[in-house]
Design a protein around this motif. Structure first.
Motif, short mmCIF file in Angstrom:
data_model
loop_
_atom_site.label_atom_id
_atom_site.label_comp_id
_atom_site.label_asym_id
_atom_site.label_seq_id
_atom_site.Cartn_x
_atom_site.Cartn_y
_atom_site.Cartn_z
N LEU A 123 43.84 33.12 49.65
CA LEU A 123 43.54 33.04 51.07
C LEU A 123 42.70 31.81 51.38
O LEU A 123 42.87 31.16 52.43
CB LEU A 123 42.80 34.30 51.52
N GLU A 124 41.81 31.46 50.46
CA GLU A 124 40.99 30.25 50.64
C GLU A 124 41.83 28.99 50.41
O GLU A 124 41.75 28.03 51.16
CB GLU A 124 39.81 30.29 49.65
N ASP A 136 38.38 41.54 54.63
CA ASP A 136 39.22 42.58 55.22
C ASP A 136 40.64 42.51 54.67
O ASP A 136 41.26 43.54 54.40
CB ASP A 136 39.23 42.45 56.75
N ARG A 137 41.16 41.29 54.52
CA ARG A 137 42.52 41.14 54.01
C ARG A 137 42.60 41.57 52.54
O ARG A 137 43.57 42.22 52.13
CB ARG A 137 42.99 39.69 54.16
N ALA A 164 45.28 46.59 36.31
CA ALA A 164 45.18 45.13 36.31
C ALA A 164 46.45 44.50 36.88
O ALA A 164 46.38 43.50 37.61
CB ALA A 164 44.93 44.63 34.89
N GLN A 165 47.60 45.09 36.57
CA GLN A 165 48.83 44.55 37.13
C GLN A 165 48.90 44.78 38.63
O GLN A 165 49.44 43.95 39.37
CB GLN A 165 50.06 45.16 36.43
N ARG A 166 48.32 45.87 39.11
CA ARG A 166 48.23 46.10 40.55
C ARG A 166 47.37 45.02 41.21
O ARG A 166 47.65 44.59 42.34
CB ARG A 166 47.67 47.49 40.85
N ILE A 167 46.34 44.58 40.52
CA ILE A 167 45.52 43.48 41.05
C ILE A 167 46.36 42.21 41.15
O ILE A 167 46.29 41.48 42.14
CB ILE A 167 44.29 43.25 40.15
N GLY A 168 47.18 41.95 40.10
CA GLY A 168 48.06 40.79 40.15
C GLY A 168 49.04 40.87 41.29
O GLY A 168 49.34 39.86 41.95
N ILE A 169 49.56 42.07 41.56
CA ILE A 169 50.48 42.25 42.69
C ILE A 169 49.75 42.05 44.01
O ILE A 169 50.27 41.43 44.94
CB ILE A 169 51.13 43.65 42.62
N ALA A 170 48.51 42.55 44.09
CA ALA A 170 47.72 42.37 45.31
C ALA A 170 47.47 40.88 45.57
O ALA A 170 47.56 40.42 46.72
CB ALA A 170 46.39 43.11 45.18
N ARG A 171 47.17 40.14 44.52
CA ARG A 171 46.97 38.69 44.68
C ARG A 171 48.24 38.03 45.21
O ARG A 171 48.18 37.14 46.08
CB ARG A 171 46.57 38.08 43.34
N ALA A 172 49.40 38.46 44.69
CA ALA A 172 50.66 37.88 45.16
C ALA A 172 50.93 38.23 46.62
O ALA A 172 51.52 37.45 47.36
CB ALA A 172 51.81 38.38 44.28
N LEU A 173 50.50 39.43 47.03
CA LEU A 173 50.75 39.87 48.41
C LEU A 173 49.80 39.24 49.43
O LEU A 173 50.09 39.25 50.62
CB LEU A 173 50.60 41.39 48.50
N ALA A 174 48.68 38.72 48.96
CA ALA A 174 47.60 38.31 49.86
C ALA A 174 48.06 37.34 50.95
O ALA A 174 47.64 37.44 52.10
CB ALA A 174 46.45 37.70 49.06
N THR A 175 48.93 36.39 50.60
CA THR A 175 49.35 35.37 51.57
C THR A 175 50.58 35.79 52.37
O THR A 175 51.18 34.98 53.07
CB THR A 175 49.67 34.05 50.85
N ASN A 176 50.97 37.08 52.25
CA ASN A 176 52.12 37.61 52.96
C ASN A 176 53.40 36.82 52.65
O ASN A 176 54.05 36.27 53.54
CB ASN A 176 51.86 37.61 54.48
N PRO A 177 53.79 36.76 51.37
CA PRO A 177 54.95 35.94 50.97
C PRO A 177 56.28 36.58 51.36
O PRO A 177 56.35 37.77 51.70
CB PRO A 177 54.80 35.88 49.45
#
Length: 336
Positions: A123-124, A136-137, A164-177
């Motif tokens: 996000l940054e 919030d995001r 941990a893999q859910r965290i990786g998925i969350a990181r991928a989702l963060a930018t709304n790809p």
């Protein structure tokens, strides 16, 4: 943005060769054929699976279409735009819309950062949100993948492999790809945890309209996820078609070999039983066999196979193709 009928991602005749260099001067002495002329397309909201043994070129293909490495030749288009012609800010914008989930959930997460920083970093980087909006995001995507805001200040080592893999998925989702590339995203997880993560990915696809390029060596996993299946062998796609159709009636001997390797799976076609089981090791990618690259291991090999490289023949169903000369000369199935 391209019209709705245009594939979200399209690869055409994609090639990646690596030169082998030796000596003080680094003279080229050979070439590794990592990917050799593959083509596929991912429609919006759909999943295309790449499956094959280790070294077949699946992960290289993923890195090519995401522009992490440059191809030797070929074309990649994303939402109608030429990916290989992109420069600077265009590539950065592409990264925001095309994210990756990697095989090793712990190896892909910085152990020195908290979950909040790991998920919030994209996000940054892409200037999507900062400050309170960023937090919030991050909480929103963590809750989407089954975690919570209470995990913001924890570190990766405090989680199980599935978490941990859910965290990786969350990181991928963060930018709304629009597209997520899953490179062996569940192969390091226990079977029960695999099922949870796969169901999560399916749910996210339904809710968010995501497209996936899903890479795995397990045909059962890819069958569950993929609308279309591409079977790769030594840098080439040897069979492509609807996932259930390929699983139910494999046309290429290599696909049949992969199915026969699944514990408890009965090869479903008479052709597979007549041909027998493939044997031997995968040849070196720096010296691929002439003709059909699978002929050195194929139980159905005949005179054309060592000399003629097979095109992708029509396999008799819409969208079904396979690179096997038996589809051009079906009478050869009857040979002893």
């Amino acid at each position: 943005m391209a019209d709705a009928g245009t594939p979200l991602l399209e690869a055409r005749d994609l090639v990646k060769h690596y030169q082998i260099r030796k000596g003080v001067l680094g003279r080229p002495v050979g070439t590794v054929h990592a990917v050799d002329g593959i083509s596929f397309a991912i429609p919006r909201g759909k999943t295309v699976g790449l499956v094959g043994e280790s070294g077949s070129g699946k992960s290289t293909a993923a890195r090519l279409v995401s522009r992490l490495i440059e191809p030797t030749s070929g074309e990649v288009r994303f939402d109608g735009q030429d990916v290989l012609a992109m420069r600077g800010k265009e590539v950065k914008a592409l990264r925001r819309r095309m994210q990756m989930v990697f095989q090793d959930p712990f190896g892909s997460l910085n152990p020195r950062l908290t979950v909040g920083d790991i998920v919030g970093e994209p996000l940054e980087v892409h200037r999507v949100a900062s400050g309170r909006a960023r937090t919030d995001r991050v909480v929103e995507v963590l809750e989407t993948v089954g975690l919570s805001g209470r995990d913001l200040h924890k570190f990766p080592h405090q989680f199980s492999g599935g978490q941990a893999q859910r965290i990786g998925i969350a990181r991928a989702l963060a930018t709304n790809p629009d597209l997520i590339i899953c490179d062996e995203a569940v192969s390091a997880l226990d079977v029960s945890v695999q099922a949870q993560v796969l169901n999560l990915l399916k749910r996210l696809q339904r809710e968010l309209g995501l497209s996936y390029l899903f890479i795995a060596h397990d045909l059962n996993v890819v069958r569950y996820m993929a609308d279309e299946l591409c079977v790769m062998y030594m840098g080439e796609i040897v069979e492509r078609g609807d996932g259930d159709a390929v699983f139910a009636d494999p046309q290429h001997p290599y696909t049949q070999m992969l199915l026969a390797a699944i514990p408890g799976h009965d090869p479903v076609t008479a052709r597979a039983q007549e041909r027998g089981v493939a044997t031997g090791e995968v040849p070196s990618a720096s010296a691929p066999p002439s003709g059909c690259r699978f002929h050195t291991r194929c139980p159905a090999v005949f005179d054309r196979c060592p000399t003629e490289h097979p095109p992708l023949y029509d396999a008799g169903q819409p969208g079904r193709v396979a690179a096997c000369h038996l589809l051009d000369e079906p009478r050869q199935v009857q040979r002893a």
